[in-house]
Design a protein around this motif. Structure first.
Motif, PDB file in Angstrom:
ATOM      1  N   ALA A  12      42.663  43.778  52.850  1.00 47.46           N
ATOM      2  CA  ALA A  12      41.862  42.550  52.828  1.00 47.46           C
ATOM      3  C   ALA A  12      40.796  42.608  51.735  1.00 47.46           C
ATOM      4  CB  ALA A  12      41.213  42.323  54.193  1.00 47.46           C
ATOM      5  N   ASP A  13      40.137  43.748  51.590  1.00 51.76           N
ATOM      6  CA  ASP A  13      39.109  43.886  50.559  1.00 51.76           C
ATOM      7  C   ASP A  13      39.706  43.778  49.159  1.00 51.76           C
ATOM      8  OD1 ASP A  13      37.111  44.103  52.441  1.00 51.76           O
ATOM      9  OD2 ASP A  13      36.875  46.272  52.222  1.00 51.76           O
ATOM     10  N   GLU A  14      40.905  44.329  48.973  1.00 51.67           N
ATOM     11  CA  GLU A  14      41.573  44.215  47.667  1.00 51.67           C
ATOM     12  C   GLU A  14      41.881  42.754  47.349  1.00 51.67           C
ATOM     13  OE1 GLU A  14      45.039  46.711  47.803  1.00 51.67           O
ATOM     14  OE2 GLU A  14      43.848  48.550  47.813  1.00 51.67           O
ATOM     15  N   ARG A  54      39.826  34.633  59.155  1.00 50.36           N
ATOM     16  CA  ARG A  54      38.672  34.681  60.061  1.00 50.36           C
ATOM     17  C   ARG A  54      37.348  34.692  59.301  1.00 50.36           C
ATOM     18  NH1 ARG A  54      40.656  38.426  63.035  1.00 50.36           N
ATOM     19  NH2 ARG A  54      39.715  40.193  61.972  1.00 50.36           N
ATOM     20  N   HIS A  55      37.330  35.263  58.107  1.00 45.35           N
ATOM     21  CA  HIS A  55      36.094  35.388  57.342  1.00 45.35           C
ATOM     22  C   HIS A  55      35.972  34.372  56.209  1.00 45.35           C
ATOM     23  CE1 HIS A  55      34.533  38.878  59.455  1.00 45.35           C
ATOM     24  NE2 HIS A  55      35.806  39.194  59.614  1.00 45.35           N
ATOM     25  N   GLY A  56      36.838  33.375  56.198  1.00 46.83           N
ATOM     26  CA  GLY A  56      36.680  32.267  55.262  1.00 46.83           C
ATOM     27  C   GLY A  56      37.277  32.436  53.887  1.00 46.83           C
ATOM     28  N   TRP A  57      38.034  33.481  53.662  1.00 46.96           N
ATOM     29  CA  TRP A  57      38.648  33.695  52.356  1.00 46.96           C
ATOM     30  C   TRP A  57      39.974  32.946  52.204  1.00 46.96           C
ATOM     31  CZ3 TRP A  57      36.119  36.033  48.518  1.00 46.96           C
ATOM     32  CH2 TRP A  57      35.042  36.861  48.845  1.00 46.96           C
ATOM     33  N   ALA A  58      40.652  32.730  53.310  1.00 48.25           N
ATOM     34  CA  ALA A  58      41.984  32.134  53.261  1.00 48.25           C
ATOM     35  C   ALA A  58      42.152  31.161  54.416  1.00 48.25           C
ATOM     36  CB  ALA A  58      43.062  33.213  53.331  1.00 48.25           C
ATOM     37  N   VAL A  61      44.226  30.555  49.374  1.00 44.70           N
ATOM     38  CA  VAL A  61      42.795  30.775  49.165  1.00 44.70           C
ATOM     39  C   VAL A  61      42.075  29.488  49.554  1.00 44.70           C
ATOM     40  CG1 VAL A  61      41.011  31.285  47.442  1.00 44.70           C
ATOM     41  CG2 VAL A  61      43.273  32.357  47.271  1.00 44.70           C
ATOM     42  N   THR A  62      40.970  29.625  50.302  1.00 49.37           N
ATOM     43  CA  THR A  62      40.201  28.440  50.674  1.00 49.37           C
ATOM     44  C   THR A  62      39.609  27.804  49.426  1.00 49.37           C
ATOM     45  OG1 THR A  62      38.255  29.793  51.087  1.00 49.37           O
ATOM     46  CG2 THR A  62      39.611  29.249  52.992  1.00 49.37           C
ATOM     47  N   GLU A  63      39.297  26.521  49.537  1.00 48.75           N
ATOM     48  CA  GLU A  63      38.749  25.793  48.388  1.00 48.75           C
ATOM     49  C   GLU A  63      37.392  26.342  47.966  1.00 48.75           C
ATOM     50  OE1 GLU A  63      40.387  23.720  46.416  1.00 48.75           O
ATOM     51  OE2 GLU A  63      42.118  24.007  47.720  1.00 48.75           O
ATOM     52  N   GLN A  64      36.619  26.878  48.923  1.00 47.31           N
ATOM     53  CA  GLN A  64      35.336  27.491  48.592  1.00 47.31           C
ATOM     54  C   GLN A  64      35.231  28.849  49.280  1.00 47.31           C
ATOM     55  OE1 GLN A  64      32.358  24.522  49.575  1.00 47.31           O
ATOM     56  NE2 GLN A  64      32.363  23.885  47.447  1.00 47.31           N
ATOM     57  N   PRO A  65      35.854  29.871  48.684  1.00 51.89           N
ATOM     58  CA  PRO A  65      35.779  31.198  49.292  1.00 51.89           C
ATOM     59  C   PRO A  65      34.333  31.683  49.364  1.00 51.89           C
ATOM     60  CG  PRO A  65      37.293  31.184  47.410  1.00 51.89           C
ATOM     61  CD  PRO A  65      36.614  29.862  47.456  1.00 51.89           C
ATOM     62  N   PRO A  66      33.996  32.483  50.364  1.00 53.28           N
ATOM     63  CA  PRO A  66      32.621  32.975  50.483  1.00 53.28           C
ATOM     64  C   PRO A  66      32.254  33.848  49.284  1.00 53.28           C
ATOM     65  CG  PRO A  66      34.048  34.020  52.098  1.00 53.28           C
ATOM     66  CD  PRO A  66      34.859  32.989  51.401  1.00 53.28           C
ATOM     67  N   THR A 123      28.053  41.071  55.672  1.00 55.12           N
ATOM     68  CA  THR A 123      28.843  41.098  56.908  1.00 55.12           C
ATOM     69  C   THR A 123      30.171  41.817  56.703  1.00 55.12           C
ATOM     70  OG1 THR A 123      29.729  38.877  56.511  1.00 55.12           O
ATOM     71  CG2 THR A 123      27.783  39.034  57.908  1.00 55.12           C
ATOM     72  N   ARG A 124      30.759  41.718  55.515  1.00 58.11           N
ATOM     73  CA  ARG A 124      31.995  42.453  55.243  1.00 58.11           C
ATOM     74  C   ARG A 124      31.750  43.957  55.310  1.00 58.11           C
ATOM     75  NH1 ARG A 124      34.666  41.956  50.340  1.00 58.11           N
ATOM     76  NH2 ARG A 124      32.791  41.235  49.343  1.00 58.11           N
ATOM     77  N   HIS A 125      30.618  44.411  54.760  1.00 58.41           N
ATOM     78  CA  HIS A 125      30.309  45.837  54.803  1.00 58.41           C
ATOM     79  C   HIS A 125      30.038  46.297  56.228  1.00 58.41           C
ATOM     80  CE1 HIS A 125      30.448  46.513  50.535  1.00 58.41           C
ATOM     81  NE2 HIS A 125      29.684  45.466  50.335  1.00 58.41           N
ATOM     82  N   VAL A 126      29.338  45.490  57.000  1.00 64.27           N
ATOM     83  CA  VAL A 126      29.069  45.852  58.399  1.00 64.27           C
ATOM     84  C   VAL A 126      30.374  45.898  59.177  1.00 64.27           C
ATOM     85  CG1 VAL A 126      27.980  45.074  60.545  1.00 64.27           C
ATOM     86  CG2 VAL A 126      26.689  45.020  58.396  1.00 64.27           C
TER      87      VAL A 126
END
Length: 91
Positions: free
Chosen positions: A8-10, A51-55, A65-70, A78-81
């Motif tokens: 997911a991070d990649e 779930r995190h708004g990327w897709a 890909v969402t139109e406005q990725p975070p 929050t990704r690091h946590v």
């Protein structure tokens, strides 16, 4: 860190860099499996991105890909946590 989070991070990094533009189709779980990832990890990675708004899932076509990725600092935090907590669960 969990394998699905690495995937997911990649993908998120590729979105941030502009390699995957908003609206474009992302690799399917099967495509990711052909690249050497376990199918379950690939599915979990794509679900995490949704779930995190990327897709987003578009019925009949797959993950896009969402139109406005975070992009903001809060999302990065929050990704690091989440990664840290996933690491604790895996140990």
């Amino acid at each position: 860190m969990s394998q699905y989070r690495i995937i997911a991070d990649e993908i998120a990094a590729r979105i941030q860099s502009g390699h995957h533009a908003p609206g474009t189709l992302l690799p399917s779980p099967g495509d990711l499996e052909h690249l050497g990832h376990r199918l379950g990890d690939a599915r979990d990675a794509l679900r995490w991105l949704v779930r995190h708004g990327w897709a987003e899932i578009r019925p009949g076509t797959g993950y896009h890909v969402t139109e406005q990725p975070p992009q903001d600092e809060w999302e990065q935090f929050t990704r690091h946590v989440d990664g840290y907590l996933d690491g604790l669960r895996d140990s």
